[in-house]
Design an enzyme around this catalytic site. Sequence first.
Site, mmCIF file in Angstrom:
data_model
loop_
_atom_site.group_PDB
_atom_site.id
_atom_site.type_symbol
_atom_site.label_atom_id
_atom_site.label_comp_id
_atom_site.label_asym_id
_atom_site.label_seq_id
_atom_site.Cartn_x
_atom_site.Cartn_y
_atom_site.Cartn_z
ATOM 1 N N CYS A 1 48.578 52.071 20.137
ATOM 2 C CA CYS A 1 48.282 50.330 18.759
ATOM 3 C C CYS A 1 49.349 50.151 18.192
ATOM 4 O O CYS A 1 49.267 50.870 16.893
ATOM 5 C CB CYS A 1 46.953 50.343 18.612
ATOM 6 S SG CYS A 1 46.908 49.211 18.124
ATOM 7 N N CYS B 1 43.712 48.092 23.054
ATOM 8 C CA CYS B 1 43.393 48.918 21.511
ATOM 9 C C CYS B 1 41.811 50.148 21.372
ATOM 10 O O CYS B 1 41.126 49.550 21.767
ATOM 11 C CB CYS B 1 43.870 48.738 20.145
ATOM 12 S SG CYS B 1 43.510 50.128 19.226
ATOM 13 N N ASP C 1 46.168 20.099 25.859
ATOM 14 C CA ASP C 1 45.428 18.418 26.493
ATOM 15 C C ASP C 1 46.413 19.156 27.985
ATOM 16 O O ASP C 1 45.124 18.088 28.689
ATOM 17 C CB ASP C 1 46.311 16.708 26.387
ATOM 18 C CG ASP C 1 45.989 16.626 24.806
ATOM 19 O OD1 ASP C 1 46.111 15.613 24.605
ATOM 20 O OD2 ASP C 1 44.766 17.685 24.561
ATOM 21 N N ASP D 1 42.868 18.400 30.828
ATOM 22 C CA ASP D 1 42.868 17.179 31.674
ATOM 23 C C ASP D 1 42.921 17.977 33.432
ATOM 24 O O ASP D 1 42.527 17.095 34.317
ATOM 25 C CB ASP D 1 44.350 16.140 31.451
ATOM 26 C CG ASP D 1 43.902 15.506 30.508
ATOM 27 O OD1 ASP D 1 45.387 14.872 29.664
ATOM 28 O OD2 ASP D 1 42.645 15.325 29.854
ATOM 29 N N CYS E 1 47.557 50.325 14.284
ATOM 30 C CA CYS E 1 46.689 51.401 14.232
ATOM 31 C C CYS E 1 47.138 53.412 15.107
ATOM 32 O O CYS E 1 46.653 54.060 14.175
ATOM 33 C CB CYS E 1 45.430 51.247 14.124
ATOM 34 S SG CYS E 1 44.518 51.988 16.244
ATOM 35 N N LYS F 1 48.538 4.543 21.953
ATOM 36 C CA LYS F 1 47.362 5.484 21.969
ATOM 37 C C LYS F 1 47.788 6.301 20.641
ATOM 38 O O LYS F 1 48.354 6.917 20.573
ATOM 39 C CB LYS F 1 47.306 5.933 23.029
ATOM 40 C CG LYS F 1 45.693 7.118 22.927
ATOM 41 C CD LYS F 1 45.384 7.948 24.288
ATOM 42 C CE LYS F 1 44.603 8.682 24.460
ATOM 43 N NZ LYS F 1 44.511 9.925 23.301
ATOM 44 N N SER G 1 33.983 7.009 24.572
ATOM 45 C CA SER G 1 35.904 6.746 25.281
ATOM 46 C C SER G 1 36.725 6.254 26.232
ATOM 47 O O SER G 1 35.931 5.957 27.351
ATOM 48 C CB SER G 1 36.553 8.874 25.245
ATOM 49 O OG SER G 1 35.002 9.241 26.369
#
Length: 687
Positions: free
Chosen positions: A416, A434, A34, A38, A419, A119, A83
């Site tokens: 990696c 990788c 958030d 914002d 692998c 809220k 909103s």
Amino acid sequence: MKKADASARARELRDRIRAADHAYYVLDQPLLADAEYDRLMHELQALEAEHPELVTADSPTQRVSGAPSERFERVVHREPMLSLGNVQSDDELHEFDARVRRLLGLPDGEPVGYVVEPKLDGLAVELVYRDGAFTSGSTRGDGVNGEDVTANLRVVGGLGANRGVPHALEGRPPPRVEVRGEVLLFKEHFEAMNRQLVRAGEEPFANPRNAAAGTLRQLDWRVTARRPLSFIAYEALLPGGDPWRTHWEKLEELAAWGFETNAENRRCRGLAEVLAYRDRMAERRFELPYDTDGIVVKVDDLDWRRRLGAASKFPRWAVAFKYPPQEEATRIRRIWASVGRTGVLTPVVDFDPVRLSGAMVARATLHNEDEMRRKDILEGDWVLVRRAGEVIPEVVKPLPERRTGAEQPFRFPAECPVCGARVVREEGEKVYRCTGAACPAQLVGRLCHFAQRRALDIEGLGEKLAAGLVERGQVKDFADLYAVPFEVWQQLFSRPRKEQDAGAARELPEKSAQNMVAALERSRKTTLRRFLFALGIPQVGEATAATLARHFGDLARVMDADEEALKGVRDVGPETAAEIRAWTQEPQNRRVVERLLAAGVTPEAEVVEARGPFAGKTVVLTGGLSTMSRDDAKAEIERRGGKVSGSVSRKTYLVVAGEDAGSKLEKARSLGVRIAGEEEFVRLLKE
């Protein structure tokens, strides 16, 4: 900042905010914390204020976010569900109060009456009652169009979790009323539900907001009925206008009709009382029975509200104050690298579990090496962590004063961890990758991307099932999915439930396997843009995939297009064109596409409905639209066989004039071209 730089930055901010909006409102999977969201929104607002010419009709600052999902019928709200603007400081609250007083022309010293409330962190909905009976209900969606979730809303509160959605109103309700409020899960009900899921070997929900949103948007209402949702009302609207003088009277009427209203609602006389309420609620927020991340401040006098009105996105008579995220100190146990579908290694931090915003948290990601170095995070450090936005775990900063000297910097592995292939960081890149073409972790990620809802939509195929297929050597590319034997699916679904995907069906193995085969069969018929997105071509997201599909029309033309042809596609630059060309000319990629087609996957071009008032006609758009973005309007016209032009001529069929229409409107009038406002345009789309 130079205008060109400001324009580029504004475009980047709009794209990031739109992506976050889609993830939060449509997919119920938050992408940004958030605080970060914002920050981006405030930066965009500041840029647009400094450079008004950069404001676009479809900017996130101009409209409510969150387009409705395609899974439910669309509902048009009689009045938009706007909103709220949000503030995060006392200064911003003082500015809000001063603006209200200025717009109302109040004399100095006369306090404004407010109603304040916690809220709530749930899903906003609208309920429609006729002659006291509940007839329909919908989600907020994008504020203008929502989703019809009537069947699910009928069973909210059916378990006696709390006061739910009344089927019939008490007292003497009006002939028609629209009631708005929040569907949510109380903490105790959320925790009990998660305990049941864990006992059943299923994946628990991350937080009450995701659980409430996901539950309400189930296609099967019986799933909703089994979960303890609650509904708290905070608004009522009558077609003929408000008969009440104040919002407080409206809340009292809602309670009289049988709705649960928030017991923490208060009336305040002036901003000083609002600030005192805010401070009390901040101290008590974690004691409340539900999650809350702030307070809502509303002008009480309804006549004043009408005078104040609304901007394109927010009402001028209300604002939300958001608390700063809760932070706790903890110690890092280890830092390790996870491997994604594109081979990117992401540093993951495991730390001693801490309770944040009512949930136990023990892991966070650090995105890349640069962020880790910038924050100066070491293995073994004491750090401050938070659930940004009460959802996403985040390491805020280290506590260097608590270091003992045993802490060590994390170094990305040379190989990696999955692998064993070489790991590299190319010049100019922020990430390590990788290099293993056959890396199982990358393949699992690619399969999940291919199967996601916005791609081929193979319901139930998630990370754990994909990993099971890869471990068995059953799948080496996308096309192999369509050749997996039925008995293999049965074996995968026969594993202990805790090893299955949270989204997978919870039936007997045979039934689950049948569902998976059916989902694969459904996925064979898809659109070209979904198919292109599913392939995971570098730099080809949903928007670029849709543009390529519209421009070329069929898959063969995309696969054979050279760089010059690709650079001729709108919004495809030289770098993206080069990436697409390199991918399509790689023999292995071409073989996979050929095998997918041979397996019966049929990516069809978007169907253009060449009928209705727009078929074969040229339309010009000018000004901002409140119900859709300019791109959405353009797509709707093109889907009906029309063409959108950037200039007005005598051959123009229609000029659609939105807010702040410019010179194109004047030219249309001078040429006698037909002009339609937004309401008429929407009506024409329905013909």
